[in-house]
Design an enzyme around this catalytic site. Structure first.
Site, mmCIF file in Angstrom:
data_model
loop_
_atom_site.group_PDB
_atom_site.id
_atom_site.type_symbol
_atom_site.label_atom_id
_atom_site.label_comp_id
_atom_site.label_asym_id
_atom_site.label_seq_id
_atom_site.Cartn_x
_atom_site.Cartn_y
_atom_site.Cartn_z
ATOM 1 N N CYS A 52 14.285 -57.670 -32.542
ATOM 2 C CA CYS A 52 13.358 -56.610 -32.125
ATOM 3 C C CYS A 52 13.658 -55.341 -32.925
ATOM 4 O O CYS A 52 13.486 -55.320 -34.146
ATOM 5 C CB CYS A 52 13.454 -56.407 -30.618
ATOM 6 N N ASP A 61 2.922 -62.519 -30.376
ATOM 7 C CA ASP A 61 3.607 -61.234 -30.183
ATOM 8 C C ASP A 61 2.564 -60.129 -30.080
ATOM 9 O O ASP A 61 1.837 -59.857 -31.032
ATOM 10 C CB ASP A 61 4.545 -60.982 -31.355
ATOM 11 N N HIS A 96 6.807 -62.090 -28.212
ATOM 12 C CA HIS A 96 7.917 -61.274 -28.681
ATOM 13 C C HIS A 96 9.173 -61.651 -27.890
ATOM 14 O O HIS A 96 9.097 -62.084 -26.745
ATOM 15 C CB HIS A 96 7.583 -59.793 -28.463
#
Length: 292
Positions: free
Chosen positions: A168, A225, A261
């Site tokens: 991330c 995502d 994600h």
């Protein structure tokens, strides 16, 4: 809490005025902002056969707390820098270090917000972004990672076999650091942001340095995502392929159709076992392929 959002894309560009370390030691467990943890999914790697725990990394303005895991015997281990999500060096990141140490690496995860604030203190994601994460300059982060490489060199690590991986927020940093440090042999960026608005703190994005990589990077992304549009991933893929730089041209991106994600984050509902395990196998092969 929404679990498949690219939190890095929400970070504002804020001025940085703090210069002293606020965080001087790592905490235990998971960050408040990710509670409750999906305990049924959590992977726990023990420390048997390892030397694992907190270290202090000297920097120009103090000692940076970090988590280190490495085999309990031997030396000259290849080094992998592990870069945190927005939630800091909590138990998931420490476990990733132990997983890498079981493979024979010296893995180091520095608390890269140590001057700006303690991510453990915030139960609200947006407050964490506003008060801590959004105040962290890229230049500080890259310098702190350099300091970790220096620490590794002085403590049994082989910086001639240097890799980096991040998740991330840390996935974006993995791209940037591969262009920053000529020692990097390879990187693996897990769903790191590709594009973004330039600011004094974040002057360049991954797409901007696509042709400047010192070591090839494997990008691992989720096709579902919500925070990293697939068209930006494709922009990065095209930029890498078009580059005359050998390390950039050797880089590659894998998109997992339908994955959200944070699909590797086994403590969150976003975890996708099949994709996470495939990505981990690819990480191992990538580092071996490129001499890490």
């Amino acid at each position: 809490m929404t679990t498949d959002v690219d939190f890095d894309s929400l970070v504002p560009a804020l001025p940085c005025s703090r210069r002293n370390f606020i965080v001087t030691a790592l905490g235990a467990g998971f960050a408040l902002a990710v509670q409750p943890v999906a305990a049924q999914s959590v992977i726990v790697t023990d420390s048997s056969g390892l030397t694992a725990g907190e270290i202090r990394v000297p920097t120009g303005d103090g000692e940076l707390p970090a988590y280190r895991a490495q085999p309990a015997s031997g030396s000259k281990w290849p080094v992998i820098l592990v870069v945190q999500e927005i939630f800091g060096v909590h138990e998931y990141i420490r476990d990733v270090c132990r997983r890498l140490a079981k493979l024979g690496y010296q893995a180091i995860a520095p608390e890269l917000y140590a001057r700006q604030g303690d991510p453990r203190q915030y139960a609200n994601v947006q407050e964490l972004l506003d008060k801590v994460v959004g105040k962290v300059p890229d230049a500080q982060v890259l310098s702190d990672l350099d300091a970790c490489v220096a620490w590794a060199t002085a403590h049994g690590g082989d910086a001639a076999r240097l890799g980096i991986t991040g998740f991330c927020w840390g996935g974006r940093i993995a791209w940037l650091y591969a262009a920053h440090n000529a020692q990097v042999k390879a990187g693996v960026a897990w769903y790191g942001r590709i594009v973004g608005q330039a600011s004094d703190l974040t002057p360049r994005q991954a797409l901007d340095i696509a042709g400047e990589l010192h070591g090839p990077v494997l990008g691992l992304y989720g096709g579902a995502d919500q925070g990293i549009p697939l068209d930006t991933v494709e922009q990065m893929r095209r930029a890498l392929a078009a580059s005359a730089n050998p390390a950039s041209k050797a880089s590659t991106i894998r998109v997992y159709d339908g994955a959200p994600h944070a699909f590797h984050a086994d403590y969150r509902p976003s975890y996708r076992k099949e994709q996470a395990e495939d990505g981990w196998r690819r990480l191992q092969a990538w580092f071996r392929q490129h001499g890490v």
